[in-house]
Write a protein that holds these residues in place. Structure first.
Motif, PDB file in Angstrom:
ATOM      1  N   ARG A   1       0.758   4.011  -3.132  1.00  0.00           N
ATOM      2  CA  ARG A   1       0.467   5.418  -2.890  1.00  0.00           C
ATOM      3  C   ARG A   1       1.610   6.316  -3.369  1.00  0.00           C
ATOM      4  N   TRP A   2       2.845   5.986  -2.979  1.00  0.00           N
ATOM      5  CA  TRP A   2       3.952   6.905  -3.260  1.00  0.00           C
ATOM      6  C   TRP A   2       4.512   6.769  -4.664  1.00  0.00           C
TER       7      TRP A   2
ATOM      8  N   TRP B   1       2.273   9.061  -6.550  1.00  0.00           N
ATOM      9  CA  TRP B   1       2.573  10.452  -6.180  1.00  0.00           C
ATOM     10  C   TRP B   1       3.868  10.910  -6.840  1.00  0.00           C
TER      11      TRP B   1
ATOM     12  N   GLU C   1       0.826  -1.215   0.000  1.00  0.00           N
ATOM     13  CA  GLU C   1       0.000   0.000   0.000  1.00  0.00           C
ATOM     14  C   GLU C   1       0.857   1.261   0.000  1.00  0.00           C
TER      15      GLU C   1
END
Ligand SMILES: Cc1ncc(COP(=O)(O)O)c(C=O)c1O
Length: 367
Positions: free
Chosen positions: A280-281, A284, A276
């Motif tokens: 997410r990163w 980003w 996870e």
């Protein structure tokens, strides 16, 4: 008088020794190592505890067949433990496969920006590495198949690939397999499989189960955070398992690594946290670095390939020179034939934000 001296087998001295990613920045107190694709979350605390527990009996040889670990992997992936071999990192297994299946002059195919170990293990085994072109930094099944000759014995495919982060969908891997003669070993190196979210991806479990010439390699160095312990595994048809078991070191995996590996593979929650964090990163970073005007190859792994302009003062080497003194260590990719790119491992939130801010500053400064 002729002086006799030992001579390595042909090919060995043609090897460009593997240079690992940098890990230090001279004079910098706080370093963020984003050069070797290690997880920023570290290993499962249960794996650390299992490792420490081994400190009390270091005098004992490990179980040479790594039974407990093969069983734990079998449970986790629904695999027959008899079809699993563990190694001192998946690098160990890649070397063993090359040594078992290449005879002098045999060819092993890898793609242009494929993982660097493939030509190394090929040359080390007396084979001839054959490089095939990629399309958009992605392996291309047609050119791989076109490169197959009577001498081809292995096709190495990192899926996802390091350092590009790209991968082939399962349909393409199946098409590649269908096009290969039965005597050619297809090595699916799935070191980063744990990070892939796409539905059209399959690491290789199904192909290994349904064919006689496919091997899947996996590692504990990435999502499990156990790179220092050197632990990997492969699943393969019985005759290949038999061949590798004959030539591997009888104790090629250490006791602490086996114990930590079992705990790591059973800690599914920790793996999910890592996944996870990465999803997410990764998204980003790709978006934020893209906004700075730099091209980023779309990645499904836990790292990104960032391409830099050719302009003097803005190149990858310039960026590296700017980032390193700030403690931000990315991976140079010149050896991967990508001289104007840097590979960045997805790091902690702090590291990710620092890299984006530093790249912004780098691109704004006068050249
Ligand atoms: C594609 C690929 N395969 C294999 C490995 C080797 O991993 P290990 O640490 O298990 O030897 C790596 C490590 O960087 C990798 O990127």
């Amino acid at each position: 008088m002729t002086v006799l001296r030992p001579i390595p087998r042909p090919g060995v001295l043609d090897i460009e020794a593997y240079v690992p990613g940098k890990s230090t920045a001279p004079g910098v107190a706080k370093v963020f190592k984003l050069s070797s694709n290690e997880t920023p979350l570290g290993p499962s605390p249960k794996a650390i505890a299992a490792y420490k527990a081994w400190a009390d009996h270091l005098e004992d040889y490990p179980d040479g067949s790594a039974n407990e670990l093969r069983e734990a992997i079998g449970r986790a992936f629904g695999l027959d433990p008899e079809r699993i071999v563990c190694g001192a990192g998946s690098d160990d297994l890649l070397h063993l496969l090359a040594h078992a299946y290449l005879v002098d002059g045999d060819e092993a195919i890898h793609t242009r920006h494929g993982f660097l170990i493939y030509p190394i293990v090929t040359l080390g085994a007396g084979g001839r590495p054959v490089e095939t072109p990629e399309i958009e930094f992605t392996a291309d099944v047609d050119t791989i198949l076109a490169a197959v000759t009577k001498r081809t014995k292995i096709v190495f495919l990192a899926n996802p690939n390091n350092p590009t982060g790209t991968c082939l969908p399962f349909d393409e891997v199946k098409r590649l397999h269908r096009g290969l003669p039965g005597n050619v070993l297809l090595v699916l190196d799935a070191a980063y499989a744990d990070y892939v979210r796409g539905n059209d991806y399959e690491a290789g479990i199904e192909l290994v189960a349904t064919s006689d010439n496919v091997v899947m390699c996996r590692t504990f160095s990435k999502i499990h955070g156990l790179a220092a312990l050197r632990l990997g595994w492969m699943s393969a048809p019985a005759p290949i398992v038999d061949a590798i078991n004959r030539i591997r070191g009888p104790f090629n995996v250490t006791g602490p690594a086996i114990a930590a590996g079992v705990a790591a593979i059973e800690d599914v929650e920790h793996q999910e946290r890592s996944r996870e964090h990465n999803t997410r990163w990764l998204g980003w970073l790709a978006a934020e670095i893209g906004k700075l005007g730099l091209k980023v190859t779309p990645s499904v792994a836990n790292f990104l390939l960032i391409h830099f302009p050719e302009t003097k003062g803005r190149t990858a080497a310039d960026a590296d020179a700017f980032l390193t003194p700030r403690g931000l260590i990315l991976r140079q990719t010149t050896a991967y034939k990508l001289p104007n790119a840097l590979r960045m491992t997805v790091g902690t939130e702090e590291a990710n934000r620092l890299v984006v801010a530093a790249l912004k500053e780098f691109l704004a400064k006068p050249t």
